[in-house]
Write an enzyme that holds these catalytic residues in place. Structure first.
Site, PDB file in Angstrom:
ATOM      1  N   ARG A 107      77.864  10.744 -19.191  1.00 33.68           N
ATOM      2  CA  ARG A 107      76.809  11.681 -19.588  1.00 33.68           C
ATOM      3  C   ARG A 107      76.712  11.654 -21.103  1.00 33.68           C
ATOM      4  O   ARG A 107      77.717  11.827 -21.790  1.00 33.68           O
ATOM      5  CB  ARG A 107      77.097  13.111 -19.137  1.00 33.68           C
ATOM      6  CG  ARG A 107      76.243  14.134 -19.890  1.00 33.68           C
ATOM      7  CD  ARG A 107      76.333  15.531 -19.386  1.00 33.68           C
ATOM      8  NE  ARG A 107      75.628  15.664 -18.121  1.00 33.68           N
ATOM      9  CZ  ARG A 107      75.223  16.836 -17.609  1.00 33.68           C
ATOM     10  NH1 ARG A 107      75.448  17.960 -18.259  1.00 33.68           N
ATOM     11  NH2 ARG A 107      74.594  16.884 -16.458  1.00 33.68           N
ATOM     12  N   HIS A 134      67.972  11.580 -15.311  1.00 33.72           N
ATOM     13  CA  HIS A 134      69.051  12.349 -14.665  1.00 33.72           C
ATOM     14  C   HIS A 134      69.035  11.986 -13.167  1.00 33.72           C
ATOM     15  O   HIS A 134      68.665  12.801 -12.316  1.00 33.72           O
ATOM     16  CB  HIS A 134      68.799  13.847 -14.887  1.00 33.72           C
ATOM     17  CG  HIS A 134      69.994  14.712 -14.625  1.00 33.72           C
ATOM     18  ND1 HIS A 134      71.226  14.207 -14.278  1.00 33.72           N
ATOM     19  CD2 HIS A 134      70.142  16.066 -14.667  1.00 33.72           C
ATOM     20  CE1 HIS A 134      72.074  15.210 -14.121  1.00 33.72           C
ATOM     21  NE2 HIS A 134      71.456  16.344 -14.345  1.00 33.72           N
ATOM     22  N   GLN A 137      70.777  14.045 -10.254  1.00 34.06           N
ATOM     23  CA  GLN A 137      70.050  15.290  -9.996  1.00 34.06           C
ATOM     24  C   GLN A 137      68.906  15.034  -9.014  1.00 34.06           C
ATOM     25  O   GLN A 137      68.611  15.862  -8.142  1.00 34.06           O
ATOM     26  CB  GLN A 137      69.493  15.848 -11.319  1.00 34.06           C
ATOM     27  CG  GLN A 137      68.717  17.140 -11.167  1.00 34.06           C
ATOM     28  CD  GLN A 137      69.607  18.342 -10.883  1.00 34.06           C
ATOM     29  OE1 GLN A 137      70.568  18.576 -11.581  1.00 34.06           O
ATOM     30  NE2 GLN A 137      69.277  19.110  -9.862  1.00 34.06           N
ATOM     31  N   ASP A 230      62.326  23.005 -16.205  1.00 35.14           N
ATOM     32  CA  ASP A 230      63.603  22.720 -16.868  1.00 35.14           C
ATOM     33  C   ASP A 230      63.613  23.532 -18.160  1.00 35.14           C
ATOM     34  O   ASP A 230      62.579  24.078 -18.567  1.00 35.14           O
ATOM     35  CB  ASP A 230      63.680  21.201 -17.156  1.00 35.14           C
ATOM     36  CG  ASP A 230      65.024  20.775 -17.740  1.00 35.14           C
ATOM     37  OD1 ASP A 230      66.010  21.526 -17.603  1.00 35.14           O
ATOM     38  OD2 ASP A 230      65.080  19.675 -18.330  1.00 35.14           O
ATOM     39  N   CYS A 271      67.029  22.390 -12.153  1.00 28.63           N
ATOM     40  CA  CYS A 271      68.324  21.699 -12.181  1.00 28.63           C
ATOM     41  C   CYS A 271      69.445  22.615 -12.650  1.00 28.63           C
ATOM     42  O   CYS A 271      70.609  22.382 -12.340  1.00 28.63           O
ATOM     43  CB  CYS A 271      68.238  20.461 -13.060  1.00 28.63           C
ATOM     44  SG  CYS A 271      67.863  20.806 -14.786  1.00 28.63           S
ATOM     45  N   ARG A 316      74.228  18.791  -5.442  1.00 28.87           N
ATOM     46  CA  ARG A 316      74.698  17.843  -6.470  1.00 28.87           C
ATOM     47  C   ARG A 316      75.993  17.176  -5.998  1.00 28.87           C
ATOM     48  O   ARG A 316      76.199  15.982  -6.159  1.00 28.87           O
ATOM     49  CB  ARG A 316      74.965  18.550  -7.808  1.00 28.87           C
ATOM     50  CG  ARG A 316      73.758  19.183  -8.490  1.00 28.87           C
ATOM     51  CD  ARG A 316      72.718  18.168  -8.894  1.00 28.87           C
ATOM     52  NE  ARG A 316      73.271  17.048  -9.636  1.00 28.87           N
ATOM     53  CZ  ARG A 316      73.711  17.096 -10.906  1.00 28.87           C
ATOM     54  NH1 ARG A 316      73.608  18.204 -11.598  1.00 28.87           N
ATOM     55  NH2 ARG A 316      74.214  16.032 -11.507  1.00 28.87           N
TER      56      ARG A 316
HETATM   57  N1  NVA Z   1      66.884  18.707 -19.812  1.00 26.32           N
HETATM   58  C1  NVA Z   1      68.183  19.346 -19.681  1.00 26.32           C
HETATM   59  C2  NVA Z   1      68.772  19.101 -18.347  1.00 26.32           C
HETATM   60  C3  NVA Z   1      70.093  19.778 -18.096  1.00 26.32           C
HETATM   61  C4  NVA Z   1      70.695  19.463 -16.763  1.00 26.32           C
HETATM   62  C5  NVA Z   1      69.091  18.824 -20.781  1.00 26.32           C
HETATM   63  O1  NVA Z   1      69.095  17.616 -21.025  1.00 26.32           O
HETATM   64  O2  NVA Z   1      69.764  19.645 -21.417  1.00 26.32           O
HETATM   65  N1   CP Z   2      71.967  20.235 -13.578  1.00 26.01           N
HETATM   66  C1   CP Z   2      72.996  19.793 -14.303  1.00 26.01           C
HETATM   67  O1   CP Z   2      73.122  18.609 -14.618  1.00 26.01           O
HETATM   68  O2   CP Z   2      73.886  20.756 -14.658  1.00 26.01           O
HETATM   69  P1   CP Z   2      75.115  20.592 -15.653  1.00 26.01           P
HETATM   70  O3   CP Z   2      74.543  20.358 -17.025  1.00 26.01           O
HETATM   71  O4   CP Z   2      75.863  21.870 -15.548  1.00 26.01           O
HETATM   72  O5   CP Z   2      75.938  19.406 -15.224  1.00 26.01           O
END
Ligand code: NVA
Ligand code: CP
Length: 329
Positions: A107, A134, A137, A230, A271, A316
């Site tokens: 990540r 993602h 997800q 989101d 998400c 998830r």
């Molecule tokens: N767009 C958000 C998604 C979090 C799961 C981020 O990248 O922070």
């Molecule tokens: N939706 C998601 O990816 O959550 P986290 O950032 O908590 O992993």
């Protein structure tokens, strides 16, 4: 279907049949989990590395629980405690970890990083979120939508808000692949990248799906089966963008008017994490600075019976388990 040895970097790399196979496998693994049927023989004795250059609750927990359920060990690498990118290149990291682990989750920031990691890794690499995509997800969302409606093809999914980041891009790709109708409702500035839109339109033409971009939230969400959104400011983005995001994306908040416009059949998805009340540090700070109590979704919608966000979060784990079970040698 044999996905052994494959990386899982973005859904663009997978056929609709392969995606369906992963969702089916997740449903089967979920069913087994609910019945108490153990699957720890599947990958017993293996180990996986979890690289997180951004924070996480769901993704990290999903990988750890799923790995444990499959009989595997996990090692969590957070930004502060690893050499990645600071003293050691991605290519070198990939070759080091490949010698110790059977799979690697990443990540972080640019999609090019996870692609490079996969290029140099001898073991499968899984994308746990980048700026652009993602994909794990998306499998959870597909499973949740299919559990609710019983099918995916023909579903209309309206996405509100910042459509040019990981979630917006991923929904567009997913809908194109699965013959679903994707509508991005936002100002033109937040439309997804034009080249990706064209690519998705070409895929959708083959699958019976469609891609629509509109600034008209009411027209875009009319009759939608799924309304999703989101956060307005994603991980890694500077604090300074809050003011413009609130100003520009407030017209695309998911509220009761939008859900009523979509119709009684519509479900709400997010998400997570979500800013729907003041019970977070950032939510409280934003309330003080900008005098708003909710952001991308109102508390009323978030807490309503149309909201499937916690089913989505649970899924998830089941879908990440499927990705690992399918791709590990
Ligand atoms: N767009 C958000 C998604 C979090 C799961 C981020 O990248 O922070
Ligand atoms: N939706 C998601 O990816 O959550 P986290 O950032 O908590 O992993």
């Amino acid at each position: 279907m044999d996905l052994k040895g494959r990386d899982f970097l973005k859904l663009l790399d997978f056929t609709p049949e392969e995606i369906t196979y992963l969702v089916d496998l997740a449903a089967d693994l979920k069913d087994k989990k609910k019945k108490g049927i153990l699957v720890d023989h599947m990958h017993r004795g293996k180990n996986i590395a979890l690289i997180f250059e951004k924070t996480s609750t769901r993704t990290r927990c999903s990988f750890e629980v799923a790995a444990h359920d499959l009989g595997m060990g996990t090692t969590y690498l957070e930004p502060a405690s690893s050499q990645i990118g600071k003293k050691e290149s991605i290519a070198d990291t990939a070759r080091v970890l490949s010698g110790m682990f059977e799979g690697i989750e990443y990540r972080g920031f640019d999609q090019s990083i996870v692609e490079e990691l996969a290029k140099y890794s001898k073991v499968p690499v899984w994308n746990g979120l980048t700026n652009e995509f993602h994909p794990t997800q998306m499998l959870a969302d597909l499973l949740t939508i299919r559990e609710h409606f019983g099918y995916l093809k023909g579903i209309k999914l309206a996405y509100m808000g910042d459509a040019r980041y990981n979630m917006g891009n991923s929904y567009m790709v997913t809908c194109a692949k699965m013959g679903m109708h994707f509508v991005a409702c936002t100002t033109e500035k937040y439309f997804p990248d034009a080249a990706l839109v064209e690519q998705c339109k070409e895929i959708a033409a083959q699958t019976g799906g469609s891609i629509t971009l509109t600034e008209d939230a009411m027209a875009g969400t009319k009759g939608a089966d799924v309304v999703c959104t989101d956060v307005w400011v994603s991980m890694g983005e500077p604090d300074e963008v809050w003011a413009e995001r609130i100003k520009e994306l407030s017209p695309y908040q998911v509220n009761k008017t939008i859900m009523d416009n979509a119709g009684e059949q519509a479900i709400f998805m997010h998400c997570l994490p979500a800013f729907h009340d003041l019970n977070t540090k950032i939510g409280a700070e934003i309330a003080e600075r900008f005098h708003i109590t909710e952001m991308e979704v109102t508390d009323e919608v978030f807490e309503s019976s149309q909201s499937l966000v916690f089913e989505e979060a649970e899924n998830r784990m089941h879908t990440i388990k499927a990705v690992m079970a399918a791709t590990l040698e």
